[in-house]
Each structure stands twice: as C-alpha cells, then as structure tokens.
Design a protein around this motif. Structure first.
Motif, short mmCIF file in Angstrom:
data_model
loop_
_atom_site.label_atom_id
_atom_site.label_comp_id
_atom_site.label_asym_id
_atom_site.label_seq_id
_atom_site.Cartn_x
_atom_site.Cartn_y
_atom_site.Cartn_z
N THR A 1 -19.95 29.72 -23.65
CA THR A 1 -20.16 30.94 -24.45
C THR A 1 -18.84 31.50 -24.97
O THR A 1 -18.72 31.86 -26.14
CB THR A 1 -20.88 32.01 -23.62
OG1 THR A 1 -22.16 31.50 -23.19
CG2 THR A 1 -21.11 33.27 -24.43
N VAL A 2 -17.83 31.55 -24.10
CA VAL A 2 -16.53 32.07 -24.49
C VAL A 2 -15.88 31.16 -25.53
O VAL A 2 -15.34 31.63 -26.55
CB VAL A 2 -15.61 32.22 -23.27
CG1 VAL A 2 -14.18 32.56 -23.70
CG2 VAL A 2 -16.14 33.30 -22.34
N ILE A 3 -15.93 29.85 -25.31
CA ILE A 3 -15.31 28.91 -26.24
C ILE A 3 -15.98 28.99 -27.61
O ILE A 3 -15.31 28.88 -28.65
CB ILE A 3 -15.39 27.47 -25.68
CG1 ILE A 3 -14.51 27.35 -24.44
CG2 ILE A 3 -14.96 26.45 -26.74
CD1 ILE A 3 -14.58 25.99 -23.78
N SER A 4 -17.30 29.20 -27.62
CA SER A 4 -18.01 29.26 -28.90
C SER A 4 -17.62 30.49 -29.72
O SER A 4 -17.87 30.53 -30.93
CB SER A 4 -19.53 29.28 -28.66
OG SER A 4 -19.94 30.48 -28.02
N MET A 5 -17.00 31.48 -29.08
CA MET A 5 -16.58 32.69 -29.79
C MET A 5 -15.21 32.53 -30.45
O MET A 5 -14.80 33.36 -31.26
CB MET A 5 -16.53 33.88 -28.82
CG MET A 5 -17.86 34.20 -28.17
SD MET A 5 -19.14 34.61 -29.38
CE MET A 5 -20.58 34.76 -28.32
N ILE A 6 -14.47 31.47 -30.11
CA ILE A 6 -13.14 31.25 -30.68
C ILE A 6 -13.28 30.67 -32.09
O ILE A 6 -13.92 29.64 -32.27
CB ILE A 6 -12.32 30.29 -29.80
CG1 ILE A 6 -12.19 30.83 -28.38
CG2 ILE A 6 -10.95 30.04 -30.42
CD1 ILE A 6 -11.50 29.87 -27.44
N PRO A 7 -12.70 31.31 -33.10
CA PRO A 7 -12.75 30.74 -34.45
C PRO A 7 -12.02 29.40 -34.47
O PRO A 7 -10.81 29.36 -34.21
CB PRO A 7 -12.04 31.78 -35.32
CG PRO A 7 -12.08 33.05 -34.52
CD PRO A 7 -12.04 32.62 -33.08
N THR B 1 -19.31 21.59 -31.20
CA THR B 1 -19.88 21.23 -29.90
C THR B 1 -20.38 22.43 -29.10
O THR B 1 -21.50 22.39 -28.55
CB THR B 1 -18.86 20.44 -29.06
OG1 THR B 1 -18.49 19.25 -29.76
CG2 THR B 1 -19.45 20.04 -27.70
N PRO B 2 -19.61 23.54 -28.98
CA PRO B 2 -20.13 24.67 -28.20
C PRO B 2 -21.45 25.21 -28.73
O PRO B 2 -22.35 25.57 -27.94
CB PRO B 2 -19.02 25.71 -28.32
CG PRO B 2 -17.78 24.92 -28.60
CD PRO B 2 -18.22 23.78 -29.44
N VAL B 3 -21.61 25.25 -30.05
CA VAL B 3 -22.86 25.74 -30.63
C VAL B 3 -24.00 24.78 -30.30
O VAL B 3 -25.13 25.21 -29.97
CB VAL B 3 -22.72 25.90 -32.15
CG1 VAL B 3 -24.04 26.37 -32.77
CG2 VAL B 3 -21.61 26.90 -32.47
N LEU B 4 -23.74 23.48 -30.39
CA LEU B 4 -24.77 22.49 -30.06
C LEU B 4 -25.15 22.57 -28.58
O LEU B 4 -26.33 22.45 -28.22
CB LEU B 4 -24.27 21.08 -30.39
CG LEU B 4 -24.15 20.74 -31.88
CD1 LEU B 4 -23.53 19.36 -32.05
CD2 LEU B 4 -25.51 20.79 -32.56
N ILE B 5 -24.16 22.77 -27.71
CA ILE B 5 -24.45 22.88 -26.27
C ILE B 5 -25.35 24.08 -26.01
O ILE B 5 -26.31 24.00 -25.22
CB ILE B 5 -23.14 22.99 -25.46
CG1 ILE B 5 -22.34 21.69 -25.57
CG2 ILE B 5 -23.45 23.30 -23.99
CD1 ILE B 5 -20.98 21.76 -24.90
N ARG B 6 -25.05 25.21 -26.63
CA ARG B 6 -25.87 26.40 -26.43
C ARG B 6 -27.29 26.17 -26.93
O ARG B 6 -28.26 26.67 -26.35
CB ARG B 6 -25.22 27.59 -27.13
CG ARG B 6 -23.87 27.99 -26.55
CD ARG B 6 -23.30 29.22 -27.22
NE ARG B 6 -24.07 30.41 -26.87
CZ ARG B 6 -23.78 31.63 -27.30
NH1 ARG B 6 -22.75 31.81 -28.12
NH2 ARG B 6 -24.50 32.66 -26.94
N ASP B 7 -27.42 25.40 -28.02
CA ASP B 7 -28.75 25.07 -28.52
C ASP B 7 -29.48 24.17 -27.54
O ASP B 7 -30.68 24.33 -27.30
CB ASP B 7 -28.64 24.40 -29.89
CG ASP B 7 -29.98 24.29 -30.58
OD1 ASP B 7 -30.72 25.29 -30.61
OD2 ASP B 7 -30.30 23.19 -31.08
#
Length: 272
Positions: free
Chosen positions: A115-121, A149-155
């Motif tokens: 979640t934190v990594i997905s917030m990094i631009p 990748t972080p967005v795909l993992i969250r999905d």
C-alpha cells in the motif's frame, strides 16, 4: 415512445456512432492544418497528411543514411522489448504476491508495505533508478515494474478477498493442503483478473516507458519523439504518437481476446 436511455442502436448505427468522433477530429485537424499552411507554407505545428506520410516513408521504409537502419521499426522493437519485459515481470510478481495474500502470516506484513509503495509516484524515483542501476535497459524495465506492480498486487489481493470462503473450506475439507488450494482454487480465479489488470496497466506502463526513454536512451519510440522535438518535427511526432496508440490498442485487444478464450466464464465488472 420508449425512453431514450432504453433505445439501443443497431449494428450499422453503432458502427457509425463509434466512428463519428474520430471522423470529426480528423476533419477538424484537416481544416486547421490547411488554414495554417495557407497562411504559412512552412508552418510545422499542424503538418498536412501528405507531409506526415512522407515522414513515415522516410522513417519506416527508407534506411537511415548514417546507420542503414530503419528507424521506425528499430524504435518499435526496442520499446516493445522493454515494455514486454516489464509487463511480464510485473505480472509474475503480482500473481505470486497476490496468491501469498491468502496466507495471513504473509498478508499482514506485505499488505501495508504494498500500500505504501503504491503511493510513491514512480516517475519521482526515476533519477534514483538511473543512479543505482545505470542508464541501461534494467532501469527502464524496473520503472515499468515498480510503476504497475503494486497496483496489480492490490487488485490481486482484492480478488483473493472476493473468493467465497465456502470454496476454500470445501477444498480443505476434501484434503487439499495450502499449496493445492493456491494452485487449484486461487490461481484459476486470479489469472483472468490479472489479464484484466494488465489491460488497465497498459496506459501507465507506456507512460513510464516513454518517460524513461526520453531521459536516457539511444533508441525507442519515446527517445525518437523527444529527439525530433527540438526541430519541431511534428510530421514525425504525430505519426509516432498515433503508432503508440495503435500498438496499445492492439495489445489491449489481444489481452482481452486471450482472457475470453482461456476463461470464457469470467466477465469483468461493467461488461455486457
């Protein structure tokens, strides 16, 4: 008389409505280009279709005088190689980590980290990638991987949470261990969702690729666009942008076709 919202166009009307906005945009561009070129034949902002066709012929079908290469196809090959590698790594990583989210001992530390990594631009860490990994292919591929990748993992995690608990309980009741549950139950549920997620990630992936190529590269579609911009070569830039759009559209259609062929039972949200 039926309500307008309940009226559905026939096949011919549907095709006409789909093509209408594109036709209007082309006509608007044609009219604007002709008007500017009439005032100034040397205007470079809105080149004519003939000028763009000549540029495509020069880039795609005429060997470069210095290298002998066909720049259009070399750029396309370089970009697609980077994009395909990045998408492949991101797909495998997100699938594996998505499946791991089923296990609480792994989900508890991984979920907040992702979640934190997905917030990094992602573009903000591009200089860091260049410093740490150099200006070669690895840094460009890793920007795509880190970006999507972080967005795909969250999905994938969301899809895992949607799997009915009864399905997991039945599998364990029949004697399935954790690995069997992951492979036989969870994996078939995640694969079509992964293909759908890759379709949505194509846009950001192209963005990260073009940005990386524009800053540090000697070939690629993004490199060529930013190289010729200094000459205001819109006759090259516009066809390249159209070509990137076409490639993205083909990839999107291909992924959706693969999903329909392999998982005909899967219907994404919003599909009809």
């Amino acid at each position: 008389m039926s309500r307008l919202m309940n009226r559905k166009p026939g096949r011919v009307l549907h095709l006409g409505l789909v093509l209408l906005p594109f036709a209007l945009l082309l006509l608007l561009y044609l009219a604007s280009s002709q008007a500017r070129l009439a005032d100034n034949p040397n205007d470079k902002l809105l080149p004519s279709f003939t000028q763009m066709a000549d540029a495509v012929d020069r880039m795609a079908f005429t060997p470069d005088k210095r290298t002998g290469a066909y720049l259009w196809w070399d750029d396309t090959s370089a970009s697609l190689k980077r994009l395909g590698t990045g998408l492949g790594i991101a797909a495998v990583a997100s699938l594996v980590l998505g499946m791991a989210m089923l296990i609480p001992l792994l989900r508890n530390p991984l979920s907040p980290l992702v979640t934190v990594i997905s917030m990094i631009p992602p573009l903000s860490i591009l200089p860091i990638l260049f410093i740490v990994l150099g200006l070669g292919e690895l840094s460009k591929v890793m920007l795509i991987v880190i970006g999507i990748t972080p967005v795909l993992i969250r999905d994938m995690q969301q899809r895992v949470s949607e799997i009915p608990t009864e399905l997991l309980v039945k599998a364990q009741t029949l004697g399935a261990n954790t690995w069997q549950v992951l492979i036989r139950v969870v994996l078939p549920q995640l694969l079509p969702r992964l293909l759908q997620g890759l379709c949505l990630a194509l846009g950001p992936a192209w963005l990260f690729l073009i940005a990386a190529e524009a800053i540090a590269s000697t070939d690629g579609l993004g490199y060529r666009i930013f190289l010729v911009r200094r000459y205001l070569a819109m006759d090259v830039i516009l066809p390249y942008v159209a070509w990137i759009t076409l490639l993205a559209f083909i990839m999107d259609r291909a992924l959706k076709g693969i999903c329909r062929a392999l998982f005909p039972w899967f219907e994404p949200k919003g599909a009809h």
